[in-house]
Scaffold this active site. Structure first.
Site, PDB file in Angstrom:
ATOM      1  N   HIS A   1       9.755   0.680   8.230  1.00  0.00           N
ATOM      2  CA  HIS A   1       9.157  -0.622   8.561  1.00  0.00           C
ATOM      3  C   HIS A   1       9.251  -1.669   7.445  1.00  0.00           C
ATOM      4  O   HIS A   1       9.849  -2.728   7.601  1.00  0.00           O
ATOM      5  CB  HIS A   1       7.662  -0.449   8.880  1.00  0.00           C
ATOM      6  CG  HIS A   1       7.330   0.609   9.864  1.00  0.00           C
ATOM      7  ND1 HIS A   1       7.434   0.420  11.210  1.00  0.00           N
ATOM      8  CD2 HIS A   1       6.872   1.876   9.702  1.00  0.00           C
ATOM      9  CE1 HIS A   1       7.046   1.514  11.851  1.00  0.00           C
ATOM     10  NE2 HIS A   1       6.705   2.412  10.960  1.00  0.00           N
ATOM     11  N   ASP A   2       8.571  -1.339   6.321  1.00  0.00           N
ATOM     12  CA  ASP A   2       8.362  -2.350   5.278  1.00  0.00           C
ATOM     13  C   ASP A   2       9.668  -2.830   4.660  1.00  0.00           C
ATOM     14  O   ASP A   2       9.747  -3.956   4.152  1.00  0.00           O
ATOM     15  CB  ASP A   2       7.464  -1.786   4.164  1.00  0.00           C
ATOM     16  CG  ASP A   2       6.080  -1.449   4.669  1.00  0.00           C
ATOM     17  OD1 ASP A   2       5.729  -1.881   5.782  1.00  0.00           O
ATOM     18  OD2 ASP A   2       5.350  -0.751   3.943  1.00  0.00           O
TER      19      ASP A   2
ATOM     20  N   ASP B   1       6.807   1.319   1.902  1.00  0.00           N
ATOM     21  CA  ASP B   1       6.550   0.337   0.836  1.00  0.00           C
ATOM     22  C   ASP B   1       7.400   0.669  -0.392  1.00  0.00           C
ATOM     23  O   ASP B   1       7.941  -0.234  -1.043  1.00  0.00           O
ATOM     24  CB  ASP B   1       5.085   0.379   0.382  1.00  0.00           C
ATOM     25  CG  ASP B   1       4.103   0.103   1.489  1.00  0.00           C
ATOM     26  OD1 ASP B   1       3.672  -1.038   1.661  1.00  0.00           O
ATOM     27  OD2 ASP B   1       3.751   1.070   2.200  1.00  0.00           O
TER      28      ASP B   1
ATOM     29  N   ASP C   1       0.848  -1.197   0.000  1.00  0.00           N
ATOM     30  CA  ASP C   1       0.000   0.000   0.000  1.00  0.00           C
ATOM     31  C   ASP C   1       0.888   1.254   0.000  1.00  0.00           C
ATOM     32  O   ASP C   1       0.860   2.035   0.936  1.00  0.00           O
ATOM     33  CB  ASP C   1      -0.957  -0.008   1.215  1.00  0.00           C
ATOM     34  CG  ASP C   1      -0.230  -0.038   2.552  1.00  0.00           C
ATOM     35  OD1 ASP C   1       0.967  -0.383   2.601  1.00  0.00           O
ATOM     36  OD2 ASP C   1      -0.864   0.316   3.573  1.00  0.00           O
TER      37      ASP C   1
ATOM     38  N   ASN D   1      -2.660   2.471   3.649  1.00  0.00           N
ATOM     39  CA  ASN D   1      -2.184   3.817   3.996  1.00  0.00           C
ATOM     40  C   ASN D   1      -3.128   4.881   3.442  1.00  0.00           C
ATOM     41  O   ASN D   1      -3.473   5.844   4.123  1.00  0.00           O
ATOM     42  CB  ASN D   1      -0.777   4.056   3.447  1.00  0.00           C
ATOM     43  CG  ASN D   1       0.276   3.270   4.215  1.00  0.00           C
ATOM     44  OD1 ASN D   1       0.084   2.979   5.397  1.00  0.00           O
ATOM     45  ND2 ASN D   1       1.356   2.919   3.558  1.00  0.00           N
TER      46      ASN D   1
ATOM     47  N   THR E   1       3.101  -5.901   2.831  1.00  0.00           N
ATOM     48  CA  THR E   1       3.537  -4.779   3.672  1.00  0.00           C
ATOM     49  C   THR E   1       2.392  -3.788   3.883  1.00  0.00           C
ATOM     50  O   THR E   1       2.624  -2.611   4.152  1.00  0.00           O
ATOM     51  CB  THR E   1       4.770  -4.064   3.050  1.00  0.00           C
ATOM     52  OG1 THR E   1       4.432  -3.663   1.708  1.00  0.00           O
ATOM     53  CG2 THR E   1       5.979  -4.960   3.013  1.00  0.00           C
TER      54      THR E   1
HETATM   55 CA   LIG Z   1       2.910  -0.448   3.997  1.00  0.00          CA
END
Ligand SMILES: [Ca+2]
Length: 308
Positions: free
Chosen positions: A237-238, A14, A9, A39, A123
Site C-alpha cells: 500500500h504505502d 511503510d 507507522d 499499525n 502512510t
Molecule cells: Ca502504514
C-alpha cells in the site's frame, strides 16, 4: 526536487516506502520522518523507523508523534504486522534515537520555516497531520500537497473502512476539509500492487542487505494477507506514495469529492468517494484509480538493485 516529510507507522509497507524515498534522493529531499500510533504503538513504530534508517545508513531525523487518535482509543493491527509492527526480518537495535521535539511541532516548524513548499506524505493514521493543522492553521499555505495512503471504495478493517482512515476518521476529516491539495492512494489502487510469489522471486536474487530485508518483509506480509484475507500476497500500500512522487506517470488519477464518514454505525471511517459526481460537491481530492503494474514492479526491482 520535492521537500517531503514522511509521516508513518512502520509497518512493512511503510518501511518499503521509506526505502523507495531513500533511493530517490535526486528527486526527494526527506526533511524528516515523523511517527504515529497506528499499525502498533507509536514507540514501536518509532523504533522500527530508526532501524530502517540504520539499515539504509540514512541520516534523517525521526520525531515521535501522537500515541492515539484525536477522539477515540487507539486500535492496532498486530494481525497484519505482528507484535513488533514489522515482524519477519530481524534488524539490529538502532544506535540513533528519536529527536526530543514532538512530531507535530517538527511538522509545524519545518513547514513554517521552509523556503520551499513542503509535501506531507502520511502512510498511517492522520493524527499528526490533523494536530499540526489544528495547532497552526497558517502552515497550510506552505504545504504543496498531502500525498497519503488511506481509504478507498471498499474497506480492509471494516467492510466500509480502510485501516488508516478508520483509526482516526476525525483526523482524516480535518485533512480532507483543509483545502490543501490531497492525493489519495486507497485500496482501489494499492490492491493492484500485490507482492505475489513472482515478485518475491524477482527480489530474492538481489544480494544487497536492503533487498534481502524487503524480501523478508514481503514473505511475512504476504503470509499474513493470505491467512487473514485469503489474498495471494501483501499489497504494498504505502509504497504507492513515494512511487507516485518519483513516477507520477505510472498512476491514473481522478479529481473527486471525498467525504469522511465519522457518524455511521457500520460505515465509520469510510471515505465516501464521489466517482460519478452524484453530489455536486466541490472536488477536494485527487484519487488514484489505477497503476501501470508492470512499470511499477520494474521500477521497484530497479530501486532495490540500486543499493548494491
Ligand atoms: Ca502504514
Amino acid at each position: 526536487m520535492r521537500h517531503i516529510i514522511l509521516d508513518c507507522d512502520p509497518g512493512h509497507d511503510d518501511a518499503i516506502n521509506i526505502i523507495i524515498a531513500a533511493a530517490s534522493r535526486d528527486k526527494l529531499n526527506i526533511r524528516g520522518i515523523t511517527t504515529v500510533g497506528g499499525n502498533v504503538e507509536v514507540e514501536k513504530n518509532t523504533e522500527n523507523a530508526l532501524k530502517v534508517l540504520e539499515l539504509l545508513d540514512l541520516d534523517v531525523p525521526v520525531y515521535k508523534g501522537q500515541s492515539r487518535p484525536l477522539v477515540k482509543p487507539i486500535e492496532i493491527a498486530t494481525e497484519i504486522h505482528g507484535n513488533s509492527g514489522m515482524d519477519g526480518p530481524v534488524l539490529p537495535e538502532p544506535s540513533r534515537r528519536a529527536e526530543d521535539m514532538h512530531a507535530v511541532d517538527f511538522i509545524i516548524q519545518t513547514v513554517k520555516e521552509s523556503d520551499e513548499k513542503i509535501t506531507l506524505v502520511p502512510t498511517g493514521p492522520l493524527t499528526n497531520i490533523a494536530m499540526a493543522l489544528i495547532k497552526e492553521p497558517t502552515i497550510k499555505d506552505n504545504i504543496e500537497e498531502i500525498v497519503l495512503m488511506g481509504g478507498g471504495t471498499f474497506g480492509n478493517w471494516t467492510p466500509a473502512a480502510e485501516f488508516n482512515i478508520y483509526v482516526d476518521a476525525e483526523a482524516a476529516e480535518v485533512v480532507f476539509t483543509s483545502g490543501i491539495p490531497v492525493t489519495v492512494f486507497g485500496l482501489d489502487v494499492t490492491h493492484q500492487v500485490i507482492a505475489t510469489e513472482d515478485i518475491i522471486e524477482c527480489v530474492s536474487p538481489i544480494e544487497n542487505d536492503v533487498a534481502q530485508f524487503v524480501k523478508k518483509l514481503l514473505i511475512f506480509f504476504g503470509q499474513m494477507y493470505k491467512d487473514y484475507f485469503g489474498i495471494n500476497g501483501g499489497p504494498i500500500h504505502d509504497a504507492c506514495t513515494s512511487m507516485y512522487l518519483i513516477h507520477p506517470e505510472l498512476f491514473d488519477l481522478k479529481d473527486v469529492n471525498i467525504t469522511i464518514e465519522t457518524k455511521g454505525e457500520a460505515t465509520y471511517g469510510m471515505t465516501v468517494v464521489d466517482l460519478l459526481k452524484t453530489t455536486g460537491k466541490k472536488e477536494n481530492a485527487t484519487f488514484a484509480i489505477g497503476v501501470n503494474q508492470d512499470a511499477f514492479w520494474d521500477e521497484f526491482i530497479h530501486i532495490l538493485k540500486s543499493f548494491n
